[in-house]
Motif scaffolding. Sequence first.
Motif, PDB file in Angstrom:
ATOM      1  N   ILE A 157       0.818  -1.214   0.000  1.00 18.17           N
ATOM      2  CA  ILE A 157       0.000   0.000   0.000  1.00 18.17           C
ATOM      3  C   ILE A 157       0.849   1.258   0.000  1.00 18.17           C
ATOM      4  O   ILE A 157       0.552   2.231  -0.702  1.00 18.17           O
ATOM      5  CB  ILE A 157      -0.945   0.001   1.222  1.00 18.17           C
ATOM      6  N   THR A 158       1.937   1.277   0.794  1.00 18.74           N
ATOM      7  CA  THR A 158       2.712   2.509   0.967  1.00 18.74           C
ATOM      8  C   THR A 158       3.835   2.668  -0.043  1.00 18.74           C
ATOM      9  O   THR A 158       4.314   3.774  -0.273  1.00 18.74           O
ATOM     10  CB  THR A 158       3.323   2.565   2.373  1.00 18.74           C
ATOM     11  N   GLY A 159       4.311   1.554  -0.605  1.00 22.15           N
ATOM     12  CA  GLY A 159       5.445   1.631  -1.513  1.00 22.15           C
ATOM     13  C   GLY A 159       6.792   1.638  -0.806  1.00 22.15           C
ATOM     14  O   GLY A 159       7.825   1.859  -1.453  1.00 22.15           O
ATOM     15  N   ALA A 160       6.823   1.408   0.501  1.00 23.35           N
ATOM     16  CA  ALA A 160       8.097   1.350   1.233  1.00 23.35           C
ATOM     17  C   ALA A 160       8.949   0.214   0.677  1.00 23.35           C
ATOM     18  O   ALA A 160       8.454  -0.888   0.448  1.00 23.35           O
ATOM     19  CB  ALA A 160       7.829   1.144   2.720  1.00 23.35           C
ATOM     20  N   GLN A 161      10.230   0.471   0.472  1.00 25.44           N
ATOM     21  CA  GLN A 161      11.109  -0.510  -0.162  1.00 25.44           C
ATOM     22  C   GLN A 161      11.778  -1.437   0.845  1.00 25.44           C
ATOM     23  O   GLN A 161      11.633  -2.649   0.792  1.00 25.44           O
ATOM     24  CB  GLN A 161      12.166   0.219  -1.001  1.00 25.44           C
ATOM     25  N   ASN A 162      12.556  -0.880   1.754  1.00 22.76           N
ATOM     26  CA  ASN A 162      13.267  -1.706   2.745  1.00 22.76           C
ATOM     27  C   ASN A 162      13.261  -1.001   4.094  1.00 22.76           C
ATOM     28  O   ASN A 162      14.296  -0.573   4.603  1.00 22.76           O
ATOM     29  CB  ASN A 162      14.699  -1.977   2.281  1.00 22.76           C
ATOM     30  N   PRO A 163      12.076  -0.869   4.696  1.00 28.38           N
ATOM     31  CA  PRO A 163      11.959  -0.069   5.913  1.00 28.38           C
ATOM     32  C   PRO A 163      12.275  -0.853   7.185  1.00 28.38           C
ATOM     33  O   PRO A 163      12.256  -2.083   7.202  1.00 28.38           O
ATOM     34  CB  PRO A 163      10.480   0.318   5.907  1.00 28.38           C
ATOM     35  N   VAL A 164      12.553  -0.098   8.247  1.00 27.79           N
ATOM     36  CA  VAL A 164      12.420  -0.646   9.591  1.00 27.79           C
ATOM     37  C   VAL A 164      10.928  -0.689   9.876  1.00 27.79           C
ATOM     38  O   VAL A 164      10.215   0.292   9.644  1.00 27.79           O
ATOM     39  CB  VAL A 164      13.134   0.231  10.634  1.00 27.79           C
ATOM     40  N   VAL A 165      10.434  -1.827  10.342  1.00 23.79           N
ATOM     41  CA  VAL A 165       8.998  -2.004  10.574  1.00 23.79           C
ATOM     42  C   VAL A 165       8.696  -1.942  12.064  1.00 23.79           C
ATOM     43  O   VAL A 165       9.315  -2.665  12.854  1.00 23.79           O
ATOM     44  CB  VAL A 165       8.507  -3.354  10.007  1.00 23.79           C
ATOM     45  N   LEU A 166       7.785  -1.066  12.443  1.00 25.31           N
ATOM     46  CA  LEU A 166       7.252  -1.062  13.803  1.00 25.31           C
ATOM     47  C   LEU A 166       5.890  -1.734  13.745  1.00 25.31           C
ATOM     48  O   LEU A 166       4.950  -1.207  13.153  1.00 25.31           O
ATOM     49  CB  LEU A 166       7.124   0.356  14.352  1.00 25.31           C
ATOM     50  N   TYR A 167       5.818  -2.914  14.354  1.00 24.57           N
ATOM     51  CA  TYR A 167       4.583  -3.704  14.357  1.00 24.57           C
ATOM     52  C   TYR A 167       3.923  -3.554  15.720  1.00 24.57           C
ATOM     53  O   TYR A 167       4.446  -4.058  16.726  1.00 24.57           O
ATOM     54  CB  TYR A 167       4.924  -5.159  14.046  1.00 24.57           C
ATOM     55  N   VAL A 168       2.811  -2.837  15.770  1.00 23.80           N
ATOM     56  CA  VAL A 168       2.155  -2.537  17.045  1.00 23.80           C
ATOM     57  C   VAL A 168       0.668  -2.888  16.951  1.00 23.80           C
ATOM     58  O   VAL A 168      -0.061  -2.352  16.125  1.00 23.80           O
ATOM     59  CB  VAL A 168       2.330  -1.046  17.422  1.00 23.80           C
ATOM     60  N   SER A 169       0.240  -3.793  17.820  1.00 24.24           N
ATOM     61  CA  SER A 169      -1.158  -4.227  17.795  1.00 24.24           C
ATOM     62  C   SER A 169      -1.571  -4.634  19.198  1.00 24.24           C
ATOM     63  O   SER A 169      -0.828  -4.461  20.160  1.00 24.24           O
ATOM     64  CB  SER A 169      -1.328  -5.399  16.820  1.00 24.24           C
ATOM     65  N   GLY A 170      -2.775  -5.212  19.285  1.00 20.25           N
ATOM     66  CA  GLY A 170      -3.274  -5.646  20.581  1.00 20.25           C
ATOM     67  C   GLY A 170      -2.477  -6.780  21.186  1.00 20.25           C
ATOM     68  O   GLY A 170      -2.403  -6.909  22.407  1.00 20.25           O
ATOM     69  N   GLY A 171      -1.880  -7.623  20.341  1.00 20.63           N
ATOM     70  CA  GLY A 171      -1.163  -8.789  20.851  1.00 20.63           C
ATOM     71  C   GLY A 171       0.314  -8.800  20.544  1.00 20.63           C
ATOM     72  O   GLY A 171       1.022  -9.714  20.989  1.00 20.63           O
ATOM     73  N   ASN A 172       0.813  -7.807  19.795  1.00 22.60           N
ATOM     74  CA  ASN A 172       2.212  -7.836  19.366  1.00 22.60           C
ATOM     75  C   ASN A 172       2.834  -6.443  19.397  1.00 22.60           C
ATOM     76  O   ASN A 172       2.177  -5.454  19.074  1.00 22.60           O
ATOM     77  CB  ASN A 172       2.326  -8.383  17.939  1.00 22.60           C
ATOM     78  N   THR A 173       4.105  -6.394  19.775  1.00 24.77           N
ATOM     79  CA  THR A 173       4.894  -5.166  19.686  1.00 24.77           C
ATOM     80  C   THR A 173       6.311  -5.580  19.318  1.00 24.77           C
ATOM     81  O   THR A 173       7.014  -6.186  20.130  1.00 24.77           O
ATOM     82  CB  THR A 173       4.895  -4.390  21.017  1.00 24.77           C
TER      83      THR A 173
END
Length: 363
Positions: free
Chosen positions: A138-154
Amino acid sequence: MVRRRDPLRPPTKPLLALGLEGSANKIGAGVMQHLPDGTTAVLSNVRHTYNPPPGEGFLPRDTAEHHRQWVHKVINDAISKAGISMHDLDCICFTKGPGMGAPLQSVAVVARTLSLLFRKPLIGVNHCIGHIEMGRLITGAQNPVVLYVSGGNTQVIAYSRQRYRIFGETLDIAVGNCLDRFARVIGLSNDPAPGYNIELEAKRGKRLLPLPYATKGMDVSFSGLLMATEAYTTDKRYRASSTGASDEEDIITPADLCYSLQETVFAMLVEITERAMAHIGSKEVLIVGGVGSNVRLQEMMGVMAKERGGLVFAMDERFCIDNGIMIAQAGLLSYRMGFETTLADSTCSQRFRTDEVAVAWRA
């Protein structure tokens, strides 16, 4: 419809995948299409959310029952909106984990049944990989650092050698769980989401109260911070309603607590994300997961990234919050690499690590 060229060799014919997501309180179904010209199209993305009463969380048993009640309608709507039939699909993808056991199993049973009925390959998908691949699409990011933040995961994640490597993560509860639990403490509604209502309440906050700041290297801890925030609700200065309290400097309101909690946890997340960026030399940050739709988190991350000459990539709630289309996208990438889940291996795992998955579709 969303289109973007993907990194794989284009398929020789149009490929269609149905994705089914049900790892927590949302049941989702989506249809993804990969075309021979190298473009990718979102044909449908349907979901329904289980919202328990205010002050209560969602129990696995009740959530699974909700998914069983709604899965037929959600799938039918997704197929109808995509303008296809089940026979047109090339594969059926489902969330294998991580997540809540009973909801995961309820959706996996449906995926297995559809696979057998229509004789379609079954593709098990890691929930986090689904978030990342949808974010990249969706964003077109190529090789980003990913911050994964949700109800069950960080987690703070970066790609290396066909794996998404975890640089840092929560040592106890996830950031979304922290926010949701505090929303229950102060009686905020679960509709449309407790974390979203925390975000709205925080905008009215006027005082930044001192709270524990618990970063430990590349990891974070939220349980002590949550307890400290809850402790303010027993303080004699606390008023459950902020009405009429704006001119009284010694009054602590729910809005003040939401503001203080949100600012502190997001500052911790920005710090460990910046460390990961410095370590791998990246100028891109991609925020995924339900909490990633929080505008304040995006703003704070944007300030940090701008100071480093970088960019933040984020999505709105259509693709940030758990959905079926992200499972279809990650599943179709796996399918194109020749991967297929056998019926014997189509079980679910509540603890399916992000770095366990071979990301064969990336160079």
